[in-house]
Design a protein around this motif. Structure first.
Motif, mmCIF file in Angstrom:
data_model
loop_
_atom_site.group_PDB
_atom_site.id
_atom_site.type_symbol
_atom_site.label_atom_id
_atom_site.label_comp_id
_atom_site.label_asym_id
_atom_site.label_seq_id
_atom_site.Cartn_x
_atom_site.Cartn_y
_atom_site.Cartn_z
ATOM 1 N N LEU A 256 0.820 -1.206 0.000
ATOM 2 C CA LEU A 256 0.000 0.000 0.000
ATOM 3 C C LEU A 256 0.858 1.260 0.000
ATOM 4 O O LEU A 256 1.959 1.282 0.536
ATOM 5 C CB LEU A 256 -0.927 -0.003 1.215
ATOM 6 N N ARG A 257 0.332 2.326 -0.611
ATOM 7 C CA ARG A 257 1.032 3.603 -0.693
ATOM 8 C C ARG A 257 0.195 4.693 -0.020
ATOM 9 O O ARG A 257 -1.005 4.783 -0.255
ATOM 10 C CB ARG A 257 1.256 4.024 -2.152
ATOM 11 N N ARG A 258 0.843 5.530 0.786
ATOM 12 C CA ARG A 258 0.196 6.720 1.345
ATOM 13 C C ARG A 258 0.751 7.918 0.596
ATOM 14 O O ARG A 258 1.952 8.218 0.674
ATOM 15 C CB ARG A 258 0.452 6.842 2.846
ATOM 16 N N ILE A 259 -0.109 8.630 -0.121
ATOM 17 C CA ILE A 259 0.330 9.693 -1.023
ATOM 18 C C ILE A 259 -0.241 11.031 -0.557
ATOM 19 O O ILE A 259 -1.463 11.177 -0.428
ATOM 20 C CB ILE A 259 -0.137 9.407 -2.466
ATOM 21 N N PRO A 260 0.603 12.036 -0.299
ATOM 22 C CA PRO A 260 0.100 13.352 0.088
ATOM 23 C C PRO A 260 -0.767 13.968 -1.004
ATOM 24 O O PRO A 260 -0.494 13.808 -2.202
ATOM 25 C CB PRO A 260 1.374 14.178 0.307
ATOM 26 N N VAL A 261 -1.819 14.657 -0.606
ATOM 27 C CA VAL A 261 -2.706 15.363 -1.537
ATOM 28 C C VAL A 261 -2.393 16.851 -1.427
ATOM 29 O O VAL A 261 -2.278 17.402 -0.322
ATOM 30 C CB VAL A 261 -4.187 15.083 -1.208
ATOM 31 N N THR A 262 -2.274 17.525 -2.585
ATOM 32 C CA THR A 262 -1.852 18.930 -2.598
ATOM 33 C C THR A 262 -2.788 19.770 -3.452
ATOM 34 O O THR A 262 -3.656 19.245 -4.153
ATOM 35 C CB THR A 262 -0.422 19.063 -3.151
ATOM 36 N N GLY A 263 -2.551 21.064 -3.396
ATOM 37 C CA GLY A 263 -3.154 22.027 -4.311
ATOM 38 C C GLY A 263 -4.651 22.161 -4.357
ATOM 39 O O GLY A 263 -5.201 22.142 -5.453
ATOM 40 N N PRO A 264 -5.385 22.352 -3.284
ATOM 41 C CA PRO A 264 -4.976 22.451 -1.890
ATOM 42 C C PRO A 264 -4.982 21.090 -1.184
ATOM 43 O O PRO A 264 -5.500 20.099 -1.717
ATOM 44 C CB PRO A 264 -6.049 23.353 -1.279
ATOM 45 N N THR A 265 -4.413 21.060 0.003
ATOM 46 C CA THR A 265 -4.454 19.856 0.830
ATOM 47 C C THR A 265 -5.727 19.875 1.672
ATOM 48 O O THR A 265 -5.919 20.795 2.476
ATOM 49 C CB THR A 265 -3.240 19.800 1.767
ATOM 50 N N PRO A 266 -6.618 18.889 1.489
ATOM 51 C CA PRO A 266 -7.801 18.848 2.354
ATOM 52 C C PRO A 266 -7.387 18.443 3.771
ATOM 53 O O PRO A 266 -6.640 17.483 3.956
ATOM 54 C CB PRO A 266 -8.680 17.783 1.699
ATOM 55 N N VAL A 267 -7.828 19.204 4.746
ATOM 56 C CA VAL A 267 -7.503 18.896 6.135
ATOM 57 C C VAL A 267 -8.789 18.624 6.902
ATOM 58 O O VAL A 267 -9.800 19.310 6.708
ATOM 59 C CB VAL A 267 -6.709 20.033 6.815
ATOM 60 N N TYR A 268 -8.724 17.607 7.749
ATOM 61 C CA TYR A 268 -9.875 17.302 8.596
ATOM 62 C C TYR A 268 -9.689 18.034 9.914
ATOM 63 O O TYR A 268 -8.694 17.833 10.608
ATOM 64 C CB TYR A 268 -10.008 15.799 8.834
ATOM 65 N N PRO A 269 -10.647 18.897 10.280
ATOM 66 C CA PRO A 269 -10.466 19.761 11.465
ATOM 67 C C PRO A 269 -10.943 19.073 12.745
ATOM 68 O O PRO A 269 -12.124 18.775 12.903
ATOM 69 C CB PRO A 269 -11.354 20.964 11.136
ATOM 70 N N HIS A 270 -10.031 18.822 13.655
ATOM 71 C CA HIS A 270 -10.377 18.238 14.951
ATOM 72 C C HIS A 270 -10.501 19.351 15.982
ATOM 73 O O HIS A 270 -9.594 20.174 16.130
ATOM 74 C CB HIS A 270 -9.300 17.250 15.405
ATOM 75 N N SER A 271 -11.610 19.365 16.690
ATOM 76 C CA SER A 271 -11.835 20.341 17.750
ATOM 77 C C SER A 271 -12.074 19.627 19.068
ATOM 78 O O SER A 271 -12.531 18.481 19.094
ATOM 79 C CB SER A 271 -13.041 21.231 17.427
ATOM 80 N N LEU A 272 -11.760 20.314 20.148
ATOM 81 C CA LEU A 272 -12.058 19.803 21.483
ATOM 82 C C LEU A 272 -13.299 20.509 21.996
ATOM 83 O O LEU A 272 -13.381 21.741 21.957
ATOM 84 C CB LEU A 272 -10.887 20.058 22.436
ATOM 85 N N LEU A 273 -14.270 19.736 22.491
ATOM 86 C CA LEU A 273 -15.503 20.272 23.053
ATOM 87 C C LEU A 273 -15.529 20.018 24.554
ATOM 88 O O LEU A 273 -15.081 18.958 25.012
ATOM 89 C CB LEU A 273 -16.730 19.591 22.433
ATOM 90 N N TRP A 274 -16.089 20.970 25.325
ATOM 91 C CA TRP A 274 -16.248 20.783 26.758
ATOM 92 C C TRP A 274 -17.358 21.706 27.246
ATOM 93 O O TRP A 274 -17.765 22.646 26.552
ATOM 94 C CB TRP A 274 -14.935 21.066 27.502
ATOM 95 N N HIS A 275 -17.874 21.456 28.449
ATOM 96 C CA HIS A 275 -18.896 22.312 29.042
ATOM 97 C C HIS A 275 -18.227 23.509 29.694
ATOM 98 O O HIS A 275 -17.232 23.370 30.402
ATOM 99 C CB HIS A 275 -19.708 21.531 30.080
ATOM 100 N N ARG A 276 -18.791 24.674 29.456
ATOM 101 C CA ARG A 276 -18.132 25.898 29.943
ATOM 102 C C ARG A 276 -18.069 25.965 31.465
ATOM 103 O O ARG A 276 -17.221 26.688 32.019
ATOM 104 C CB ARG A 276 -18.868 27.118 29.401
ATOM 105 N N ASP A 277 -18.925 25.226 32.177
ATOM 106 C CA ASP A 277 -18.927 25.260 33.637
ATOM 107 C C ASP A 277 -18.214 24.063 34.255
ATOM 108 O O ASP A 277 -18.300 23.858 35.475
ATOM 109 C CB ASP A 277 -20.366 25.315 34.168
ATOM 110 N N ASN A 278 -17.517 23.268 33.450
ATOM 111 C CA ASN A 278 -16.825 22.095 33.982
ATOM 112 C C ASN A 278 -15.591 22.552 34.772
ATOM 113 O O ASN A 278 -14.677 23.158 34.208
ATOM 114 C CB ASN A 278 -16.397 21.171 32.834
ATOM 115 N N PRO A 279 -15.521 22.226 36.088
ATOM 116 C CA PRO A 279 -14.412 22.722 36.894
ATOM 117 C C PRO A 279 -13.243 21.756 37.025
ATOM 118 O O PRO A 279 -12.302 22.033 37.777
ATOM 119 C CB PRO A 279 -15.080 22.909 38.270
ATOM 120 N N HIS A 280 -13.279 20.625 36.325
ATOM 121 C CA HIS A 280 -12.207 19.625 36.510
ATOM 122 C C HIS A 280 -10.858 20.265 36.191
ATOM 123 O O HIS A 280 -10.640 20.754 35.079
ATOM 124 C CB HIS A 280 -12.445 18.427 35.601
#
Length: 311
Positions: A256-280
């Motif tokens: 198998l081959r892993r080949i970079p994609v360019t022009g443009p490079t599609p990026v998958y956006p990872h975000s962190l979610l949390w509750h605004r009142d979480n005091p941990h």
């Protein structure tokens, strides 16, 4: 059963005197007597016998004492399980082989003192509900799918833009390329079984297809990553997308081959979610770690759907 009464009983049994138990618990001797009398009424037995030397346990009191100690231990464990800073930080990473898993492993290496519970929830609605109920502290998601804004009490921050790569077998027409422009993928069959309508990743790939005229097939049952790799390795006409940080192992014979994609490079956006009142306290530690260790996206040269929140 009144735990204060049980705690008072244990203190009186350990000290042998109601007066000393009262001093230890910072209550009056009368309060000690009332609590133990109430406990005896609820149990239907005498727990102490008064003697010139103080208070001695009856046979029933001796029998009850180890169970009373266990009741107090269980109560303390129950309290500690939800007490901020004393329970594990609970984080949803969606899948064990994805980028979020790598981010959490790096966090654990940097902060081995933080106890973690790692979960894998399926869709964003389930994750958001778990955050709001306190079942989990945080979740990694692509935020937010069009038409589905996050509730006002949920905070998010974009932490990683993961480039997509093209995965091909050795006989694929693009197998020998060092990189491939995104526009050149039009007309090639990209097979991605398991894309579920309504999920944030389905919305992501729908926009990718619409903007660049790609052909993504989600046909057939999803037998998992091993079956996907087997099929791509053996089928010259098929390729698939894979995140740069996705960790998969395949037999050497697959080629198998892993080949970079360019022009443009599609990026998958990872975000962190949390509750605004979480005091941990470990939640702020995680957020600071991610802010300090994940690079901001390069200016230009990448693509993400318009509905993704900027970093």
């Amino acid at each position: 059963m009144d735990l204060d009464a049980v705690r008072t009983f244990v203190a009186a049994a350990d000290t042998g005197r109601f007066q000393e138990a009262a001093a230890e618990l910072a209550v009056t001797q009368q309060a000690v007597s009332k609590r133990i009398a109430a406990l005896e009424r609820s149990l239907g037995v005498r727990l102490f016998t008064r003697t010139p030397r103080g208070a001695e346990l009856t046979i029933d009191g001796q029998a009850f004492l180890p169970h009373a100690r266990e009741l107090l231990r269980v109560a303390e464990r129950a309290t500690a399980s939800v007490r901020t800073g004393r329970r594990p930080l609970r984080v949803d990473i969606i899948a064990s082989r994805g980028a979020a898993s790598g981010l959490m492993r790096a966090f654990h290496r940097a902060h081995p003192d933080v106890e973690l519970d790692v979960l894998m929830l399926f869709d964003i609605e389930t994750a958001v509900a778990a955050i709001r109920s306190g079942e989990i502290d945080a979740s990694f998601r692509a935020v937010a799918a069009p038409g589905r804004p996050l509730p006002e009490d949920i905070e998010s921050v974009r932490v990683l833009d993961e480039p997509l790569q093209l995965l091909t077998g050795p006989a694929h027409a693009l197998a020998g390329a060092r990189s491939v422009p995104l526009a050149e993928l039009a007309g090639h069959r990209i097979w991605m079984p398991g894309i579920v309508p309504g999920t944030e990743w389905a919305a992501y790939y729908e926009d990718l297809v619409a903007e660049f005229g790609l052909t993504i097939e989600a046909t057939g049952p999803n037998f998992g990553s091993d079956a996907l790799l087997d099929t791509v390795a053996d089928t010259p006409a098929l390729a698939t997308f894979m995140g740069e940080h996705t960790r998969l192992v395949w037999p050497a014979g697959h080629g198998l081959r892993r080949i970079p994609v360019t022009g443009p490079t599609p990026v998958y956006p990872h975000s962190l979610l949390w509750h605004r009142d979480n005091p941990h306290p470990a939640l702020s530690t995680l957020r600071a770690h991610l802010a300090g260790t994940t690079a901001a996206p390069e200016a230009g040269g990448t693509w993400a759907p318009h509905w993704v929140r900027p970093r």
